[in-house]
Design an enzyme around this catalytic site. Structure first.
Site, PDB file in Angstrom:
ATOM      1  N   CYS A 146      -7.491 -47.270   6.606  1.00 44.29           N
ATOM      2  CA  CYS A 146      -6.939 -47.312   5.109  1.00 44.29           C
ATOM      3  C   CYS A 146      -5.695 -47.798   5.128  1.00 44.29           C
ATOM      4  O   CYS A 146      -4.573 -47.234   4.476  1.00 44.29           O
ATOM      5  CB  CYS A 146      -7.373 -46.332   4.237  1.00 44.29           C
ATOM      6  SG  CYS A 146      -8.948 -45.486   4.216  1.00 44.29           S
ATOM      7  N   ASP A 197      -8.679 -52.798   5.551  1.00 47.47           N
ATOM      8  CA  ASP A 197      -8.651 -52.267   3.933  1.00 47.47           C
ATOM      9  C   ASP A 197      -9.616 -53.010   3.224  1.00 47.47           C
ATOM     10  O   ASP A 197     -10.019 -54.199   3.615  1.00 47.47           O
ATOM     11  CB  ASP A 197      -7.217 -52.632   3.328  1.00 47.47           C
ATOM     12  CG  ASP A 197      -7.066 -51.537   2.079  1.00 47.47           C
ATOM     13  OD1 ASP A 197      -6.624 -50.517   2.281  1.00 47.47           O
ATOM     14  OD2 ASP A 197      -7.613 -51.780   0.978  1.00 47.47           O
ATOM     15  N   CYS A 217      -1.294 -37.920   0.552  1.00 45.65           N
ATOM     16  CA  CYS A 217       0.352 -37.531  -0.363  1.00 45.65           C
ATOM     17  C   CYS A 217      -0.288 -36.668  -1.576  1.00 45.65           C
ATOM     18  O   CYS A 217       0.123 -37.075  -2.497  1.00 45.65           O
ATOM     19  CB  CYS A 217       0.876 -38.674  -0.703  1.00 45.65           C
ATOM     20  SG  CYS A 217      -0.158 -40.144  -1.509  1.00 45.65           S
TER      21      CYS A 217
END
Length: 421
Positions: free
Chosen positions: A213, A237, A346
C-alpha cells in the site's frame, strides 16, 4: 483510550499538540546529510537575526543517520493580529501546525478586501461550518493557528468554482512553533520519524521488496534508496492518482530501482497457477516470490498529530481491521520462506496494532515474531493479549512519556515477522 491525566480521567491534549520535533529524511543518493544541516542552520541564523528569535536545534539522529531533526522555536513568535482573515479546513490546519504553507485547495474563505501581498490571520474551521467561498466575517467555532501572506487573490480562488493549485498563503508564524524547512526539492522530504525508522528495517535485505500500500511513496522511495543495487521495490496502490504520486516522487529522487503499479494488493498473489503471469513483471505475482514485504495498510490514523478534530465512528474503526487482515493474508502469501514481513500503522488502537499481531501469530503458524531493529520506540501495551516477550519485540511510538525525538512523535506501530523455513 490509553492516554490518561493524573486524576485518571481521559486526556486528549496529546492529540491536539504537534510533535516537538520535525524530521527530514535526506535523499542520500544525491546529498550529504551534513551539507543539508548546514543549509538549514544558515537559514535559521538569518531568520533569527531578522526577527530576534531564539533558533531551533538542528542535529542528525544518533541512530537513523539519514534523518535530520529540528526542534521548535523556543518561544511564541506570534505576530500582531492582521486586518484580514483566512479560514482553512481542519486537514489544512493540521498541516500548518506541522510547518507547512497553506495550499489553495485548503482555503475555505478569505476576507473580501484582501489582496496578494497582504498579511492575514489564519483560522481553522473546527466544526466544518464554513462554506467554500464564504464572503462574510466567519463567526463559527475557530482557532487562530497562524499568520501569513496572501499569494493568490480571492477572485482566483473562488471564481466559477476554479481549481487552483500551489501555495495560497505563505505562513509567517504558526501556533505550534514548528519551523519551515527550505531545501532543494530533490534533497529529501519531511517524513514522520517512525516512518523513517521503518525504512531501515530493510537495510539487510537482498532482492525485491513488495510495498503493498505504497502511495504516496515515502517509504517505497526510502527502501529503494537503502537497497541501492541489491534489489528493487515493487510498489502497489489501487488508486490511480495516488500511484502517479509514487512515480513523481521516484523521479524526483532519481531512483531507477522502484517500479509501481495500479493494483489492489488484496488480489496481488495468483491463487490458480494456470493463470500464470510469469512472463509479466507486474502483478499478480507468484506465491512466495518476495524476500521482504512492507504492509503499511489503510488505518484509522489516530496517531497523527496534531488532530484538531476527528469524527471517526466505531463502525469505521472495525472496517479497518477487516481490510488489514485481508492484506496480511496476501502479504504472507507473497513472502518467501525465511523472508521478512514488516507491518506498520500510524494509529494507536490495540485492534489495529498488538491484537493484529496476536491474530497473525495464531492464524499463521509459519510466522514468528522478530525483534524490531533498529530498536527504537517502546514495547507494546500491557492491555494487549501479547506475552511480555512479544510486547518487547514490537515498537510503539508516540506515548506521551518525555521530550526526545524518539518519544515526542506521532502514534505509530511497527512489528516484524519471519516466515519460517
Amino acid at each position: 483510550m490509553f492516554l490518561n491525566s493524573e486524576d485518571g480521567s481521559e486526556d486528549y491534549s496529546w492529540f491536539l499538540n504537534a510533535p516537538g520535533f520535525t524530521t527530514f529524511r535526506v535523499n542520500v543518493k544525491k546529498y550529504k546529510v551534513q551539507d543539508l544541516v548546514d543549509i538549514i542552520d544558515k537559514q535559521f541564523i538569518e531568520e533569527t537575526e531578522a526577527q530576534n528569535k531564539h533558533p531551533p536545534k538542528i542535529f542528525i539522529h544518533k541512530i537513523i543517520n539519514d534523518c535530520i531533526v529540528v526542534s521548535r522555536w523556543k518561544h511564541d513568535c506570534r505576530e500582531n493580529l492582521c486586518e484580514y482573515d483566512v479560514i482553512v479546513d481542519v486537514a489544512c490546519a493540521n498541516a500548518v501546525l506541522r510547518g507547512a504553507d497553506i495550499f489553495a485547495p485548503g482555503i475555505l474563505s478569505i476576507s473580501t478586501n484582501a489582496k496578494v501581498g497582504d498579511k492575514v490571520n489564519v483560522f481553522a474551521d473546527l466544526e466544518r461550518n464554513c462554506r467554500r467561498g464564504f464572503n462574510k466575517k466567519f463567526t463559527g467555532k475557530s482557532l487562530l493557528i497562524g499568520t501569513g501572506t496572501v499569494k493568490v487573490s480571492r477572485n482566483e480562488l473562488f471564481k466559477n468554482n476554479a481549481t487552483v493549485r500551489g501555495v495560497g498563503v505563505e505562513v509567517d508564524w504558526n501556533l505550534s512553533g514548528i519551523p519551515k524547512i527550505k531545501l532543494p526539492e530533490d534533497s529529501g522530504l519531511l517524513q514522520n520519524f517512525p516512518s523513517i525508522v521503518c525504512g531501515h528495517m530493510f537495510k539487510n535485505i537482498t532482492g525485491n521488496v513488495l510495498d503493498m500500500c505504497a502511495a504516496p511513496g515515502n517509504k517505497a522511495t526510502h527502501i529503494a534508496t537503502i537497497l541501492g543495487n541489491k534489489g528493487e521495490v515493487i510498489a502497489l496502490d489501487k488508486t490511480a492518482d495516488r500511484v502517479s504520486k509514487i512515480g513523481k516522487l521516484s523521479e524526483r529522487f532519481g531512483l531507477t530501482n522502484l517500479k509501481y503499479y495500479l493494483y489492489d494488493a488484496t488480489k496481488c498473489i495468483m491463487e490458480d497457477m494456470s493463470e500464470s503471469n510469469a512472463n509479466h513483471l507486474g502483478p499478480p505475482f507468484m506465491k512466495e516470490s518476495f524476500p521482504a514485504v512492507l504492509l503499511d495498510p489503510p488505518c484509522s490514523a489516530l496517531g497523527q498529530r496534531p488532530s484538531l478534530m476527528n469524527n471517526i465512528s466505531s463502525s469505521q474503526l472495525k472496517s479497518y481491521v477487516f481490510l488489514q487482515r485481508q492484506l496480511l493474508r496476501s502479504a504472507i502469501k507473497a513472502l518467501s520462506k525465511g523472508g521478512l514481513l514488516v507491518y506498520s500503522t500510524c494509529t494507536i488502537t490495540l485492534e489495529e496494532n498488538e491484537e493484529m499481531v496476536s491474530w497473525a501469530l495464531k492464524q499463521f503458524p509459519e510466522l514468528s515474531l522478530k525483534r524490531v531493529e533498529p530498536s527504537i520506540g517502546y514495547p507494546g501495551l500491557q492491555e494487549s493479549s501479547l506475552t511480555k516477550n512479544e510486547r518487547e519485540m514490537v515498537s510503539r511510538f508516540g506515548l506521551p512519556r518525555g521530550s526526545t525525538v524518539d518519544e515526542d512523535t506521532i502514534g505509530f506501530f511497527i512489528a516484524c515477522f519471519n516466515k519460517n523455513v
